[in-house]
Write a protein that holds these residues in place. Structure first.
Motif, PDB file in Angstrom:
ATOM      1  N   GLY A 126       0.854  -1.186   0.000  1.00  0.00           N
ATOM      2  CA  GLY A 126       0.000   0.000   0.000  1.00  0.00           C
ATOM      3  C   GLY A 126       0.887   1.231   0.000  1.00  0.00           C
ATOM      4  N   TYR A 127       0.281   2.388   0.088  1.00  0.00           N
ATOM      5  CA  TYR A 127       1.021   3.646   0.143  1.00  0.00           C
ATOM      6  C   TYR A 127       0.970   4.170   1.566  1.00  0.00           C
ATOM      7  CZ  TYR A 127       0.433   3.417  -4.900  1.00  0.00           C
ATOM      8  OH  TYR A 127       0.436   3.008  -6.206  1.00  0.00           O
ATOM      9  N   SER A 128       2.113   4.584   2.085  1.00  0.00           N
ATOM     10  CA  SER A 128       2.161   5.130   3.437  1.00  0.00           C
ATOM     11  C   SER A 128       2.990   6.407   3.429  1.00  0.00           C
ATOM     12  CB  SER A 128       2.763   4.114   4.389  1.00  0.00           C
ATOM     13  OG  SER A 128       2.784   4.620   5.698  1.00  0.00           O
ATOM     14  N   PRO A 129       2.370   7.535   3.637  1.00  0.00           N
ATOM     15  CA  PRO A 129       0.952   7.767   3.899  1.00  0.00           C
ATOM     16  C   PRO A 129       0.135   7.608   2.619  1.00  0.00           C
ATOM     17  CG  PRO A 129       2.072   9.861   3.725  1.00  0.00           C
ATOM     18  CD  PRO A 129       3.130   8.799   3.622  1.00  0.00           C
ATOM     19  N   ASP A 130      -1.160   7.392   2.780  1.00  0.00           N
ATOM     20  CA  ASP A 130      -2.008   7.216   1.600  1.00  0.00           C
ATOM     21  C   ASP A 130      -2.923   8.418   1.354  1.00  0.00           C
ATOM     22  OD1 ASP A 130      -3.648   6.727   3.739  1.00  0.00           O
ATOM     23  OD2 ASP A 130      -4.424   4.834   2.999  1.00  0.00           O
ATOM     24  N   VAL A 131      -2.879   9.418   2.220  1.00  0.00           N
ATOM     25  CA  VAL A 131      -3.563  10.685   1.981  1.00  0.00           C
ATOM     26  C   VAL A 131      -2.530  11.786   2.175  1.00  0.00           C
ATOM     27  CG1 VAL A 131      -5.407  12.250   2.691  1.00  0.00           C
ATOM     28  CG2 VAL A 131      -5.784   9.782   2.783  1.00  0.00           C
ATOM     29  N   ILE A 132      -2.333  12.603   1.141  1.00  0.00           N
ATOM     30  CA  ILE A 132      -1.311  13.639   1.155  1.00  0.00           C
ATOM     31  C   ILE A 132      -1.973  14.988   0.898  1.00  0.00           C
ATOM     32  CG2 ILE A 132       0.768  14.469   0.009  1.00  0.00           C
ATOM     33  CD1 ILE A 132       1.017  11.361  -0.788  1.00  0.00           C
ATOM     34  N   GLU A 133      -1.720  15.933   1.790  1.00  0.00           N
ATOM     35  CA  GLU A 133      -2.290  17.270   1.652  1.00  0.00           C
ATOM     36  C   GLU A 133      -1.215  18.233   1.159  1.00  0.00           C
ATOM     37  OE1 GLU A 133      -3.788  18.092   5.560  1.00  0.00           O
ATOM     38  OE2 GLU A 133      -5.613  16.929   5.208  1.00  0.00           O
ATOM     39  N   VAL A 134      -1.553  18.990   0.111  1.00  0.00           N
ATOM     40  CA  VAL A 134      -0.641  19.983  -0.450  1.00  0.00           C
ATOM     41  C   VAL A 134      -1.409  21.272  -0.723  1.00  0.00           C
ATOM     42  CG1 VAL A 134       0.862  18.230  -1.502  1.00  0.00           C
ATOM     43  CG2 VAL A 134      -1.000  19.207  -2.833  1.00  0.00           C
ATOM     44  N   GLU A 135      -0.665  22.340  -0.972  1.00  0.00           N
ATOM     45  CA  GLU A 135      -1.276  23.623  -1.289  1.00  0.00           C
ATOM     46  C   GLU A 135      -1.344  23.817  -2.799  1.00  0.00           C
ATOM     47  OE1 GLU A 135       0.183  27.075   0.838  1.00  0.00           O
ATOM     48  OE2 GLU A 135       0.945  25.739   2.413  1.00  0.00           O
ATOM     49  N   ARG A 136      -2.432  24.396  -3.226  1.00  0.00           N
ATOM     50  CA  ARG A 136      -2.650  24.682  -4.645  1.00  0.00           C
ATOM     51  C   ARG A 136      -1.669  25.756  -5.115  1.00  0.00           C
ATOM     52  NH1 ARG A 136      -5.974  28.610  -7.159  1.00  0.00           N
ATOM     53  NH2 ARG A 136      -6.590  29.312  -5.105  1.00  0.00           N
ATOM     54  N   GLY A 137      -1.206  25.603  -6.359  1.00  0.00           N
ATOM     55  CA  GLY A 137      -0.362  26.606  -6.984  1.00  0.00           C
ATOM     56  C   GLY A 137       1.107  26.543  -6.631  1.00  0.00           C
ATOM     57  N   LYS A 138       1.512  25.594  -5.802  1.00  0.00           N
ATOM     58  CA  LYS A 138       2.918  25.437  -5.441  1.00  0.00           C
ATOM     59  C   LYS A 138       3.407  24.090  -5.951  1.00  0.00           C
ATOM     60  CE  LYS A 138       2.762  28.204  -1.238  1.00  0.00           C
ATOM     61  NZ  LYS A 138       2.999  28.183   0.223  1.00  0.00           N
ATOM     62  N   PRO A 139       4.643  24.027  -6.461  1.00  0.00           N
ATOM     63  CA  PRO A 139       5.154  22.758  -6.991  1.00  0.00           C
ATOM     64  C   PRO A 139       5.253  21.692  -5.894  1.00  0.00           C
ATOM     65  CG  PRO A 139       6.885  24.412  -6.959  1.00  0.00           C
ATOM     66  CD  PRO A 139       5.622  25.104  -6.560  1.00  0.00           C
ATOM     67  N   VAL A 140       4.986  20.449  -6.289  1.00  0.00           N
ATOM     68  CA  VAL A 140       4.991  19.308  -5.368  1.00  0.00           C
ATOM     69  C   VAL A 140       5.971  18.270  -5.889  1.00  0.00           C
ATOM     70  CG1 VAL A 140       3.602  17.424  -4.406  1.00  0.00           C
ATOM     71  CG2 VAL A 140       2.577  19.689  -4.735  1.00  0.00           C
ATOM     72  N   GLN A 141       6.746  17.721  -4.959  1.00  0.00           N
ATOM     73  CA  GLN A 141       7.630  16.598  -5.292  1.00  0.00           C
ATOM     74  C   GLN A 141       7.252  15.433  -4.390  1.00  0.00           C
ATOM     75  OE1 GLN A 141      11.944  16.215  -4.171  1.00  0.00           O
ATOM     76  NE2 GLN A 141      12.148  16.566  -6.379  1.00  0.00           N
TER      77      GLN A 141
ATOM     78  N   MET B 222      -2.771  -1.872 -11.263  1.00  0.00           N
ATOM     79  CA  MET B 222      -3.936  -2.755 -11.183  1.00  0.00           C
ATOM     80  C   MET B 222      -5.086  -2.131 -10.392  1.00  0.00           C
ATOM     81  SD  MET B 222      -2.217  -6.401 -10.386  1.00  0.00           S
ATOM     82  CE  MET B 222      -0.529  -6.695 -10.823  1.00  0.00           C
ATOM     83  N   SER B 223      -4.899  -0.913  -9.918  1.00  0.00           N
ATOM     84  CA  SER B 223      -5.889  -0.171  -9.114  1.00  0.00           C
ATOM     85  C   SER B 223      -6.215  -0.852  -7.789  1.00  0.00           C
ATOM     86  CB  SER B 223      -7.173   0.068  -9.909  1.00  0.00           C
ATOM     87  OG  SER B 223      -6.914   0.896 -11.015  1.00  0.00           O
ATOM     88  N   MET B 224      -5.301  -1.670  -7.287  1.00  0.00           N
ATOM     89  CA  MET B 224      -5.524  -2.319  -5.992  1.00  0.00           C
ATOM     90  C   MET B 224      -4.989  -1.466  -4.853  1.00  0.00           C
ATOM     91  SD  MET B 224      -4.738  -6.244  -7.025  1.00  0.00           S
ATOM     92  CE  MET B 224      -5.115  -6.883  -5.411  1.00  0.00           C
ATOM     93  N   LEU B 225      -3.831  -0.825  -5.056  1.00  0.00           N
ATOM     94  CA  LEU B 225      -3.266   0.090  -4.066  1.00  0.00           C
ATOM     95  C   LEU B 225      -3.785   1.476  -4.403  1.00  0.00           C
ATOM     96  CD1 LEU B 225       0.429  -1.159  -4.125  1.00  0.00           C
ATOM     97  CD2 LEU B 225      -1.492  -2.052  -2.807  1.00  0.00           C
ATOM     98  N   ARG B 226      -4.258   2.197  -3.385  1.00  0.00           N
ATOM     99  CA  ARG B 226      -4.881   3.491  -3.641  1.00  0.00           C
ATOM    100  C   ARG B 226      -4.398   4.532  -2.650  1.00  0.00           C
ATOM    101  NH1 ARG B 226      -9.129   3.644  -6.860  1.00  0.00           N
ATOM    102  NH2 ARG B 226      -9.850   1.695  -7.743  1.00  0.00           N
ATOM    103  N   GLY B 227      -4.312   5.757  -3.140  1.00  0.00           N
ATOM    104  CA  GLY B 227      -3.986   6.896  -2.309  1.00  0.00           C
ATOM    105  C   GLY B 227      -4.704   8.123  -2.840  1.00  0.00           C
ATOM    106  N   THR B 228      -4.652   9.206  -2.064  1.00  0.00           N
ATOM    107  CA  THR B 228      -5.343  10.439  -2.456  1.00  0.00           C
ATOM    108  C   THR B 228      -4.428  11.630  -2.224  1.00  0.00           C
ATOM    109  OG1 THR B 228      -7.446   9.466  -1.764  1.00  0.00           O
ATOM    110  CG2 THR B 228      -7.395  11.840  -2.074  1.00  0.00           C
ATOM    111  N   LEU B 229      -4.372  12.490  -3.219  1.00  0.00           N
ATOM    112  CA  LEU B 229      -3.688  13.773  -3.112  1.00  0.00           C
ATOM    113  C   LEU B 229      -4.771  14.826  -2.897  1.00  0.00           C
ATOM    114  CD1 LEU B 229      -0.942  15.281  -3.440  1.00  0.00           C
ATOM    115  CD2 LEU B 229      -1.579  15.595  -5.835  1.00  0.00           C
ATOM    116  N   VAL B 230      -4.730  15.488  -1.739  1.00  0.00           N
ATOM    117  CA  VAL B 230      -5.722  16.502  -1.403  1.00  0.00           C
ATOM    118  C   VAL B 230      -5.070  17.864  -1.610  1.00  0.00           C
ATOM    119  CG1 VAL B 230      -7.234  17.442   0.375  1.00  0.00           C
ATOM    120  CG2 VAL B 230      -6.809  14.972   0.282  1.00  0.00           C
ATOM    121  N   VAL B 231      -5.601  18.634  -2.555  1.00  0.00           N
ATOM    122  CA  VAL B 231      -5.075  19.955  -2.852  1.00  0.00           C
ATOM    123  C   VAL B 231      -5.997  20.984  -2.215  1.00  0.00           C
ATOM    124  CG1 VAL B 231      -4.411  21.559  -4.682  1.00  0.00           C
ATOM    125  CG2 VAL B 231      -4.115  19.090  -5.020  1.00  0.00           C
ATOM    126  N   LYS B 232      -5.419  21.819  -1.358  1.00  0.00           N
ATOM    127  CA  LYS B 232      -6.210  22.834  -0.646  1.00  0.00           C
ATOM    128  C   LYS B 232      -5.987  24.211  -1.218  1.00  0.00           C
ATOM    129  CE  LYS B 232      -6.472  20.329   3.630  1.00  0.00           C
ATOM    130  NZ  LYS B 232      -6.385  20.361   5.043  1.00  0.00           N
TER     131      LYS B 232
END
Length: 125
Positions: A50-65, A115-125
């Motif tokens: 799986g992905y750890s962490p699987d929910v990632i929060e970032v700010e809109r308009g700023k580059p993400v790595q 395979m869409s079995m491992l899932r995560g979410t990028l939350v852009v605020k």
């Protein structure tokens, strides 16, 4: 129904309930991106069953790595897809793969294995 059928039915129902809870209702690990010099938002993600962490929060308009470290050889985790950003990357085992993006709009964006079995979410605020 005899006792064996009742036990099998109860066991199967319990297992099905556990699977539903694990994939849909269990707590998710959330991480906020750390801003580095120049405003780059960085997040380390471990890929192992799986992905750890699987929910990632970032700010809109700023580059993400996003730095994906694949700590396994499971074939399911060898590919990363972030469809909303048109990103597809191979993740070599026991190596770190950098994924850079610039989120322009707020929202929730899914990322998965090939395979869409491992899932995560990028939350852009």
């Amino acid at each position: 129904m005899d006792a064996a059928e009742i036990l099998v039915t109860l066991g199967g129902s319990g297992l099905a309930a556990f699977v539903l809870w694990y994939f849909f209702l269990s707590a998710r690990r959330t991480a906020s991106a750390v801003s580095a010099s120049g405003g780059l938002q960085e997040v380390d993600i471990t890929v192992k069953g799986g992905y750890s962490p699987d929910v990632i929060e970032v700010e809109r308009g700023k580059p993400v790595q996003l730095r994906f470290y694949r700590d396994e050889e499971n074939s399911c985790s060898e590919e990363l897809l972030i469809p909303d950003f048109r990103i597809r990357r191979d993740l070599p085992a026991f190596k770190t793969t950098l994924v850079e993006l610039l989120p322009q709009q707020a929202g929730r964006f899914e990322f998965t294995c090939g395979m869409s079995m491992l899932r995560g979410t990028l939350v852009v605020k």
